[in-house]
Design a protein around this motif. Structure first.
Motif, PDB file in Angstrom:
ATOM      1  N   ALA A  72      29.495  43.455  57.520  1.00 10.59           N
ATOM      2  CA  ALA A  72      30.564  42.452  57.423  1.00 10.59           C
ATOM      3  C   ALA A  72      31.869  43.032  57.966  1.00 10.59           C
ATOM      4  O   ALA A  72      32.586  42.361  58.718  1.00 10.59           O
ATOM      5  N   PHE A  73      32.171  44.270  57.618  1.00  7.72           N
ATOM      6  CA  PHE A  73      33.377  44.924  58.120  1.00  7.72           C
ATOM      7  C   PHE A  73      33.304  45.074  59.638  1.00  7.72           C
ATOM      8  O   PHE A  73      34.296  44.835  60.338  1.00  7.72           O
ATOM      9  N   LYS A  74      32.134  45.435  60.124  1.00 13.16           N
ATOM     10  CA  LYS A  74      31.945  45.588  61.576  1.00 13.16           C
ATOM     11  C   LYS A  74      32.178  44.253  62.282  1.00 13.16           C
ATOM     12  O   LYS A  74      32.857  44.191  63.306  1.00 13.16           O
ATOM     13  N   SER A  75      31.618  43.189  61.718  1.00 12.69           N
ATOM     14  CA  SER A  75      31.787  41.862  62.306  1.00 12.69           C
ATOM     15  C   SER A  75      33.256  41.438  62.282  1.00 12.69           C
ATOM     16  O   SER A  75      33.792  40.934  63.273  1.00 12.69           O
ATOM     17  N   GLU A  76      33.904  41.670  61.144  1.00 11.94           N
ATOM     18  CA  GLU A  76      35.327  41.329  61.014  1.00 11.94           C
ATOM     19  C   GLU A  76      36.163  42.140  62.006  1.00 11.94           C
ATOM     20  O   GLU A  76      37.056  41.605  62.671  1.00 11.94           O
ATOM     21  N   SER A  77      35.849  43.421  62.117  1.00 19.16           N
ATOM     22  CA  SER A  77      36.572  44.289  63.048  1.00 19.16           C
ATOM     23  C   SER A  77      36.361  43.830  64.481  1.00 19.16           C
ATOM     24  O   SER A  77      37.309  43.814  65.278  1.00 19.16           O
ATOM     25  N   GLN A  78      35.131  43.447  64.803  1.00 17.59           N
ATOM     26  CA  GLN A  78      34.858  42.980  66.167  1.00 17.59           C
ATOM     27  C   GLN A  78      35.641  41.708  66.455  1.00 17.59           C
ATOM     28  O   GLN A  78      36.175  41.531  67.540  1.00 17.59           O
TER      29      GLN A  78
END
Length: 128
Positions: A72-78
Motif C-alpha cells: 500500500a505504501f509502495k502504491s501510494e508512493s508511486q
C-alpha cells in the motif's frame, strides 16, 4: 568349629557384598541425580525453544499484514511520484513557453529599440 568358621566367612562375604551393593546404590543415586539434572536442562531448553517458536510463529502470522502495508505504501508512493513527475513536466512546459515569450519580447524590444534609434537619427538629420 568348622561350621563357625564357615559362617564367619559367609558373613564376611555377605558384608563385602552388602558394601559393594551400597556403593553401587550410591553410584546409582548419583547417576540418577545427574540424569535428573540433564532432564531439567533439556526441559528448560525445550521450554525456551517453544517460546522462540511461538514468537517466530507470531511474526510469520504478521508478515501478510506487513507485506500488505508495504505494498500500500509502495502504491501510494508511486502515485505521489507520478503526480510530482506530471507537475515537473507541466513546470518544464510552462518554463519553455515563458522562455519563448521572453525571447519574442526581447526580439520585439530590439526591433523597437532599432526603430527608436533610426527615428532619433532621422530627427537629428531633419533638424540640421
Amino acid at each position: 568349629q568348622k561350621h563357625i568358621e564357615s559362617s564367619k566367612e559367609e558373613i564376611q562375604r555377605n558384608e563385602k557384598l552388602l558394601e559393594e551393593l551400597r556403593e553401587e546404590l550410591a553410584d546409582s543415586e548419583e547417576s540418577e541425580r545427574t540424569l535428573q539434572d540433564v532432564v531439567a536442562l533439556h526441559e528448560a531448553s525445550i521450554k525456551a525453544l517453544k517460546k522462540e517458536l511461538d514468537t517466530a510463529t507470531t511474526k510469520v502470522a504478521e508478515l501478510p499484514k506487513l507485506i500488505h502495508q508495504v505494498e500500500a505504501f509502495k502504491s501510494e508512493s508511486q502515485g505521489k511520484i507520478d503526480e510530482v513527475t506530471k507537475e515537473l513536466e507541466d513546470t518544464k512546459k510552462s518554463l519553455k513557453e515563458s522562455v519563448e515569450v521572453c525571447m519574442q519580447q526581447r526580439s520585439e524590444i530590439a526591433q523597437k529599440d532599432a526603430l527608436s534609434r533610426e527615428n532619433k537619427s532621422l530627427a537629428e538629420k531633419l533638424q540640421l
